[in-house]
Design a protein around this motif. Structure first.
Motif, mmCIF file in Angstrom:
data_model
loop_
_atom_site.group_PDB
_atom_site.id
_atom_site.type_symbol
_atom_site.label_atom_id
_atom_site.label_comp_id
_atom_site.label_asym_id
_atom_site.label_seq_id
_atom_site.Cartn_x
_atom_site.Cartn_y
_atom_site.Cartn_z
ATOM 1 N N ASP A 227 0.839 -1.208 0.000
ATOM 2 C CA ASP A 227 0.000 0.000 0.000
ATOM 3 C C ASP A 227 0.873 1.258 0.000
ATOM 4 O O ASP A 227 0.599 2.214 -0.733
ATOM 5 N N LEU A 228 1.902 1.250 0.815
ATOM 6 C CA LEU A 228 2.801 2.399 0.905
ATOM 7 C C LEU A 228 3.537 2.631 -0.413
ATOM 8 O O LEU A 228 3.680 3.768 -0.871
ATOM 9 N N SER A 229 3.982 1.553 -1.028
ATOM 10 C CA SER A 229 4.724 1.699 -2.289
ATOM 11 C C SER A 229 3.826 2.208 -3.418
ATOM 12 O O SER A 229 4.283 2.947 -4.285
ATOM 13 N N LYS A 230 2.562 1.847 -3.399
ATOM 14 C CA LYS A 230 1.623 2.315 -4.427
ATOM 15 C C LYS A 230 1.232 3.774 -4.218
ATOM 16 O O LYS A 230 1.055 4.524 -5.168
ATOM 17 N N ALA A 231 1.098 4.178 -2.974
ATOM 18 C CA ALA A 231 0.575 5.512 -2.666
ATOM 19 C C ALA A 231 1.627 6.599 -2.603
ATOM 20 O O ALA A 231 1.314 7.773 -2.831
ATOM 21 N N LEU A 232 2.862 6.231 -2.301
ATOM 22 C CA LEU A 232 3.883 7.243 -2.062
ATOM 23 C C LEU A 232 4.895 7.309 -3.205
ATOM 24 O O LEU A 232 5.379 6.285 -3.674
ATOM 25 N N SER A 233 5.202 8.515 -3.580
ATOM 26 C CA SER A 233 6.181 8.758 -4.636
ATOM 27 C C SER A 233 7.592 8.530 -4.099
ATOM 28 O O SER A 233 7.955 9.071 -3.052
ATOM 29 N N GLY A 234 8.355 7.719 -4.810
ATOM 30 C CA GLY A 234 9.738 7.465 -4.381
ATOM 31 C C GLY A 234 9.864 6.375 -3.345
ATOM 32 O O GLY A 234 10.941 6.156 -2.799
ATOM 33 N N VAL A 235 8.762 5.689 -3.049
ATOM 34 C CA VAL A 235 8.773 4.589 -2.073
ATOM 35 C C VAL A 235 8.406 3.312 -2.814
ATOM 36 O O VAL A 235 7.302 3.177 -3.348
ATOM 37 N N GLY A 236 9.368 2.396 -2.842
ATOM 38 C CA GLY A 236 9.121 1.096 -3.445
ATOM 39 C C GLY A 236 8.789 0.078 -2.362
ATOM 40 O O GLY A 236 8.594 0.424 -1.188
ATOM 41 N N LEU A 237 8.741 -1.185 -2.758
ATOM 42 C CA LEU A 237 8.417 -2.243 -1.787
ATOM 43 C C LEU A 237 9.445 -2.312 -0.657
ATOM 44 O O LEU A 237 9.071 -2.539 0.496
ATOM 45 N N LYS A 238 10.723 -2.104 -0.988
ATOM 46 C CA LYS A 238 11.761 -2.215 0.039
ATOM 47 C C LYS A 238 11.601 -1.114 1.093
ATOM 48 O O LYS A 238 11.648 -1.386 2.298
ATOM 49 N N LYS A 239 11.404 0.155 0.664
ATOM 50 C CA LYS A 239 11.199 1.236 1.632
ATOM 51 C C LYS A 239 9.871 1.065 2.356
ATOM 52 O O LYS A 239 9.759 1.379 3.545
ATOM 53 N N GLY A 240 8.881 0.564 1.656
ATOM 54 C CA GLY A 240 7.593 0.292 2.299
ATOM 55 C C GLY A 240 7.750 -0.723 3.412
ATOM 56 O O GLY A 240 7.194 -0.568 4.509
ATOM 57 N N GLN A 241 8.546 -1.769 3.151
ATOM 58 C CA GLN A 241 8.798 -2.795 4.165
ATOM 59 C C GLN A 241 9.592 -2.206 5.333
ATOM 60 O O GLN A 241 9.328 -2.526 6.493
ATOM 61 N N THR A 242 10.507 -1.284 5.045
ATOM 62 C CA THR A 242 11.287 -0.630 6.104
ATOM 63 C C THR A 242 10.364 0.187 7.012
ATOM 64 O O THR A 242 10.524 0.183 8.236
ATOM 65 N N ILE A 243 9.391 0.860 6.416
ATOM 66 C CA ILE A 243 8.422 1.648 7.204
ATOM 67 C C ILE A 243 7.600 0.724 8.100
ATOM 68 O O ILE A 243 7.401 0.995 9.292
ATOM 69 N N VAL A 244 7.129 -0.394 7.538
ATOM 70 C CA VAL A 244 6.327 -1.349 8.318
ATOM 71 C C VAL A 244 7.165 -1.937 9.452
ATOM 72 O O VAL A 244 6.683 -2.062 10.587
ATOM 73 N N GLU A 245 8.416 -2.281 9.190
ATOM 74 C CA GLU A 245 9.292 -2.832 10.229
ATOM 75 C C GLU A 245 9.543 -1.800 11.330
ATOM 76 O O GLU A 245 9.529 -2.142 12.517
ATOM 77 N N TYR A 246 9.774 -0.560 10.942
ATOM 78 C CA TYR A 246 9.975 0.511 11.927
ATOM 79 C C TYR A 246 8.737 0.657 12.808
ATOM 80 O O TYR A 246 8.843 0.744 14.035
ATOM 81 N N ARG A 247 7.597 0.629 12.190
ATOM 82 C CA ARG A 247 6.336 0.757 12.932
ATOM 83 C C ARG A 247 6.145 -0.421 13.890
ATOM 84 O O ARG A 247 5.698 -0.259 15.026
ATOM 85 N N THR A 248 6.520 -1.614 13.457
ATOM 86 C CA THR A 248 6.391 -2.799 14.299
ATOM 87 C C THR A 248 7.320 -2.712 15.508
ATOM 88 O O THR A 248 6.917 -3.041 16.634
#
Length: 127
Positions: A75-96
């Motif tokens: 969801d993050l990679s689709k909605a955010l400019s400059g955020v791919g799956l890897k950065k999206g996963q980093t955001i989810v891991e940080y949140r966890t």
């Protein structure tokens, strides 16, 4: 005979013109009032239409925003400019690890998310 005809013609024209000129002022003020009323109605309709468009845009924009606390990496990679799956996963891991975000500005604390990337996507984010 001619004198009578000219006098009759002048009187006839005078009488014909007199009622028109006396009616012209009220008619034009009525036209002005009607025109003013029409312009006000058109203005109100335009304002209502603009308001409806703004409300629809705001609603659409709110629906298009991605929740930092609930979105998946995809969801993050689709909605955010400059955020791919890897950065999206980093955001989810940080949140966890750190718990839910309390401010969207906290996204900048995630490794790989700098001020420019945050600024570019700030309007697309919600908690």
């Amino acid at each position: 005979m001619q004198k009578l005809s000219i006098t009759t013609l002048v009187l006839a024209l005078g009488l014909a013109v007199m009622p028109l000129s006396s009616q012209a002022a009220p008619e034009s003020s009525t036209k002005g009032a009607v025109s003013s009323s029409i312009e006000k109605s058109a203005s109100n309709a335009k304002s209502a239409a603009k308001s409806a468009v703004k409300d629809a845009d705001a609603s659409k924009a709110e629906q298009e925003k991605v929740s930092l606390n609930n979105a998946t990496a995809e969801d993050l990679s689709k909605a955010l400019s400059g955020v791919g799956l890897k950065k999206g996963q980093t955001i989810v891991e940080y949140r966890t690890e750190m718990g839910p975000f309390t401010k969207i500005e906290q996204l900048q604390e995630v490794p790989g998310i700098g001020p420019s990337l945050f600024q570019r996507n700030q309007s697309r984010l919600k908690l």
